[in-house]
Design an enzyme around this catalytic site. Sequence first.
Site, PDB file in Angstrom:
ATOM      1  N   ALA A   1       0.826  -1.219   0.000  1.00  0.00           N
ATOM      2  CA  ALA A   1       0.000   0.000   0.000  1.00  0.00           C
ATOM      3  C   ALA A   1       0.854   1.260   0.000  1.00  0.00           C
ATOM      4  O   ALA A   1       0.378   2.335  -0.341  1.00  0.00           O
ATOM      5  CB  ALA A   1      -0.934  -0.003   1.200  1.00  0.00           C
ATOM      6  N   LYS A   2       2.118   1.136   0.418  1.00  0.00           N
ATOM      7  CA  LYS A   2       3.068   2.256   0.427  1.00  0.00           C
ATOM      8  C   LYS A   2       2.485   3.505   1.064  1.00  0.00           C
ATOM      9  O   LYS A   2       2.658   4.612   0.564  1.00  0.00           O
ATOM     10  CB  LYS A   2       3.574   2.537  -0.999  1.00  0.00           C
ATOM     11  CG  LYS A   2       4.289   1.330  -1.616  1.00  0.00           C
ATOM     12  CD  LYS A   2       4.962   1.642  -2.934  1.00  0.00           C
ATOM     13  CE  LYS A   2       5.671   0.450  -3.534  1.00  0.00           C
ATOM     14  NZ  LYS A   2       4.787  -0.650  -3.992  1.00  0.00           N
ATOM     15  N   ARG A   3       1.766   3.318   2.173  1.00  0.00           N
ATOM     16  CA  ARG A   3       1.196   4.454   2.886  1.00  0.00           C
ATOM     17  C   ARG A   3       2.293   5.301   3.485  1.00  0.00           C
ATOM     18  O   ARG A   3       3.383   4.785   3.808  1.00  0.00           O
ATOM     19  CB  ARG A   3       0.269   3.977   4.003  1.00  0.00           C
ATOM     20  CG  ARG A   3      -0.872   3.068   3.588  1.00  0.00           C
ATOM     21  CD  ARG A   3      -1.692   3.590   2.458  1.00  0.00           C
ATOM     22  NE  ARG A   3      -2.942   2.856   2.283  1.00  0.00           N
ATOM     23  CZ  ARG A   3      -3.592   2.776   1.131  1.00  0.00           C
ATOM     24  NH1 ARG A   3      -3.124   3.351   0.042  1.00  0.00           N
ATOM     25  NH2 ARG A   3      -4.726   2.121   1.046  1.00  0.00           N
TER      26      ARG A   3
END
Lengths: 308, 308
Positions: free
Chosen positions: A127-129
């Site tokens: 998700a590479k939040r």
Amino acid sequence: MSGHAGCRWNCAALSIHRASASYNIRMMQNQNPATFTAMLAKAQQQNQSMLCVGLDPEPTRFPGNFKNDPSKIFDFCAAIVDATADLAMAFKPQIAYFAAHRAEDQLERLMAHMRSVAPQVPVILDAKRGDIGSTAEQYAIEAFERYGADAVTLSPFMGFDSVSPYLKRHGKGAFLLCRTSNPGGDDFQNQRLASVDGQPLLYEHIARLAQGPWNLNGQLGLVVGATYPAEIERVRELAPTLPLLIPGVGAQGGDAAATVRAGLRAGGSIIVNSSRAILYASADQDFAVAARQEALKTRAILQAAATQ
Amino acid sequence: MSGHAGCRWNCAALSIHRASASYNIRMMQNQNPATFTAMLAKAQQQNQSMLCVGLDPEPTRFPGNFKNDPSKIFDFCAAIVDATADLAMAFKPQIAYFAAHRAEDQLERLMAHMRSVAPQVPVILDAKRGDIGSTAEQYAIEAFERYGADAVTLSPFMGFDSVSPYLKRHGKGAFLLCRTSNPGGDDFQNQRLASVDGQPLLYEHIARLAQGPWNLNGQLGLVVGATYPAEIERVRELAPTLPLLIPGVGAQGGDAAATVRAGLRAGGSIIVNSSRAILYASADQDFAVAARQEALKTRAILQAAATQ
């Protein structure tokens, strides 16, 4: 299995179904209190594998009757999971491919399905939040409670307090972007920092922080692209014990072998991701069989490189 | 308005309802082909405002009967939108607060509601996405097609090709994280780059890229925290014409006034975000009235600072 549009349930039933899927995920987590790190080691051993199967469903590339039908995202991904459950060290669904098609419900079902058919294989939600603490807390709820993921990928750009909310979930994993091999990876990650001791490159600085002061409870890993084995080796030097998630390996023996040599150490595992080569190995009804063949091949190349 | 669980529609009807909401958003976009930049200028003029109303719904802080009820996220946010539609230069829903509660359907309804009651006010989807090109393409579909946003926030960490897919949507805006005022903002953004001409700080380098070579079609803006007005001034110096999205201003006159002086220029607008001070101005049934009072107050402080 029928998709949303065609089913006969009413919405109240759907809600109960959803709540129940979520409840089941939580129950299964409680029955399986293993940490992400322990699950990873167990899956590597049990499936004799360093292969991560990436789930990036693109309906335009779906085979046969599924083609161009977003309501078949679950069915397609579940078939891939079923075909590779005994071959994978991890699964990695990429949330953007679900969000673009309003398919969060299918992702929830897929998470429950992976837990059910491959309870030994950890799931990394890609998700590479990256956001401030109070918002990161919401994203942590999304990843770990809503979807029941075992680990997430994160962008470290906003600094430690954008990472720490995930670390409060003891046992869960968090992979920080470190050195990515897309063309833009050089733009910032490869810049030399004048104001840090030893003037490391930005990605070297991230690797050091993740191995050291940021890794409060041993939950951190790093994302390192496969394109430049020398950089994987450098990251491994700076982060000798962190799991490295390595995307970008096709079925080419050379790349995969170089990746294994550069990244694998006795105390430091690697998780080598392949998505499209496996997912779209065939455009016909035999796609799951073809996916299994491709996964077998890639797993074998990785295992062979480890014993050279 | 009834939530999902309570409704009587069957799933086929729900699918039609959803498809229709999405279709309506697209239709409204077609009727309103203004670019984000043009919408921003028009809203600023029409509502005499530099205030962005941030929509970060936290059910635990909801007033009265809504308290702790995630099915009321739409109702709560819609009431805030209704109360501030003539006072806002922009609305900024933060997607994490919806995702944590499986409330994507409520966000879709909220986007349609904002378009309906405040067609002149642009909507910035705060998502801070940052991924490689093919995945960024999916996130762009999510933001601009699914939700019909006018602009998004992005993390530049993975470099230009992680930003460029959003720029293919001509007329849409993209705000790059530049200098954030959370404690971790210093960790990387404030590092000096030895390998770039003039050894700028990382955030200065981002500001230069966004004003210059990255800004292919005039769609870029920057996110700059309000805590250090000197840094806003520095960003403005390097990016004289970009819109600056500035979170972190409360209702304190000093901060807001300093922010306006540091960032506002004849050719460069500022969008000053306030979320919680407005959303949770009252914990009672009068929350919308209280939100309007708070928005009026903050708007007035900002406008006053602009004419000093």
